[in-house]
Design a protein around this motif. Structure first.
Motif: not given
Length: 448
Positions: A156-161, A375-387, A398-403
């Protein structure tokens, strides 16, 4: 028949405790999960200074506080052993070794960070951070999640954030309220269990000498008030009469010290957003570099804020400004931590064994697992993907990366770190070294 009562157990000397806290401060790598595990092994399992229940009681309280829970836990335990001077020694020794190393590494970064050698090393560290955050998530989850209600609270905390961007204080207050209403749902796995063996030293001592707790509480309350004044007065002076970058540093990190709960993993997303986007003190890549540096040092992971303060001062006034910004950040970050612990610990000790309070604190600890997952998902998206873009679906954002923007170098080094840490079980230090050297080697082949 001898009617005299047996003597109360003797405390270890302050010098002995000082050396133990110094050892913990020097070896406290791996973020809060590893640091808490280290403290538990030393003070609960090996030395038997503190019992399991009292340790968990203190840990749940420190998780509820703003600031780094591992450093606050050390302060709490040091206070239990030797009063205010014990709390100061334990808390400061947990901070100072890492702060000195962090300042040295930051100086190396700003002076030589544009060199390919340094760039490659720091790139490897940044990629390893992704895996370290995931590893921290798993370790904290194993400790905090004890049943279906705890897992539900974390989800619930993850979904809320992540999906609804609910403010973190609301998440914490909601979790605490549910824990107070349904305490057995979150505490029955450990609260009802009897501790094996003789009582721990401080437990036996407080049972034999209840007046000791009263005297310790008075000293802690005075120290807590002094600590808060030593934090607020300089902040007011700097904000009103100095202003500029240093006024912003004092005000911003003081706000972080008050409104952020759950330790470094909870605060980083907020700091990254404001320091990068609002104040422009550093870039998002530099923020991740700072986190990588903090992972390589002993002490609380929240020392990454020292890096942010240095970069803010450095951009304003060069090296001297960077050092001033780093020291100011340390002061306004940690001074209130001592105040919170010294004022709250005596109250928490009086409520030791209270099932309602234990339920509230345990529920908050479960919610923090969801924070770390976010936080783990936020970092993963912003480090793995340039955009990375954003997509709104009604109340959900939703934060959506460009594959197509996936960085293969980051993916390869993160996979190497995962194999080293989880597959080969090389530990934190070796994993960081392996990934940093791999980043260096990769920088000779492709730009990073």
């Amino acid at each position: 028949m001898n009617s005299e009562r047996p003597a109360a157990p003797a405390l270890p000397s302050f010098g002995t405790a000082f050396r133990v806290w110094l050892k913990i401060g020097l070896l406290s790598f791996g973020g809060p999960a590893g640091q808490i595990a280290l403290m538990h092994r030393v003070v609960v399992d090996e030395l038997r200074w503190v019992g399991e229940r009292r340790f968990l009681h203190a840990l749940n309280f420190c998780t509820l506080l703003p600031g780094p829970e591992a450093q606050q836990l050390a302060t709490y335990l040091g206070w239990l052993m030797h009063g205010v001077k014990g709390g100061l020694a334990a808390g400061l020794l947990f901070i100072l070794p890492g702060a000195v190393v962090m300042l040295a590494l930051t100086l190396v970064y700003v002076l030589f960070g544009t060199l390919p050698l340094i760039n490659g090393l720091f790139f490897g560290l940044k990629c390893a951070v992704l895996v370290l955050v995931v590893e921290a998530l798993l370790r904290v989850a194993r400790r905090a999640l004890k049943g279906v209600p705890s897992y539900a609270m974390a989800v619930a905390a993850f979904v809320g954030l992540f999906l609804f961007h609910v403010p973190f204080p609301i998440i914490v207050l909601g979790a605490g309220a549910i824990g107070l209403i349904l305490p057995r749902a979150f505490t029955h796995r450990w609260h009802d269990a009897e501790e094996s063996g003789p009582p721990a030293l401080i437990d036996a001592l407080l049972q034999r000498e209840p007046q000791r707790a009263i005297a310790m509480a008075r000293g802690a309350q005075r120290a807590g008030i002094v600590a808060l004044l030593m934090w607020l007065v300089p902040v007011a002076v700097i904000t009103l009469f100095v202003g500029g970058t240093y006024g912003d540093i004092a005000g911003f990190f003081s706000k972080m010290a008050v409104v952020t709960v759950g330790g470094a993993y909870a605060v980083l997303a907020y700091v990254a957003q404001d320091a990068v986007q609002a104040y422009h003190w550093l870039t998002s890549a530099e923020m991740l570099t700072g986190l990588g540096l903090a992972e390589t040092t002993p002490g609380p992971l929240i020392l990454v804020l020292q890096f942010v303060g240095f970069m803010a001062g450095f951009r304003a006034d060069g090296i001297s400004g960077g050092i001033a910004g780093a020291l100011l950040t340390l002061w306004v970050t940690f001074a209130p931590c001592f105040g919170f612990v010294f004022l709250g610990a005596p109250v928490i000790e009086r409520l030791h064994g209270n099932r309602l309070l234990a339920g509230g604190l345990a529920a908050i600890t479960a919610a923090v697992v969801g924070v770390i997952a976010n936080l783990a998902l936020w970092f993963g998206l912003h480090v793995m993907f340039r955009q990375v873009g954003r997509m709104a679906l009604g109340p959900i954002t939703l934060d959506v990366p460009q594959l197509a923007s996936l960085d293969p170098a980051v993916l390869a080094l993160a996979a190497l770190a995962a194999v080293s840490l989880f597959g080969l079980r090389q530990g934190l230090g070796r994993t960081l070294a392996i990934t940093a050297l791999a980043g260096l080697a990769l920088s000779w082949v492709v730009p990073v």
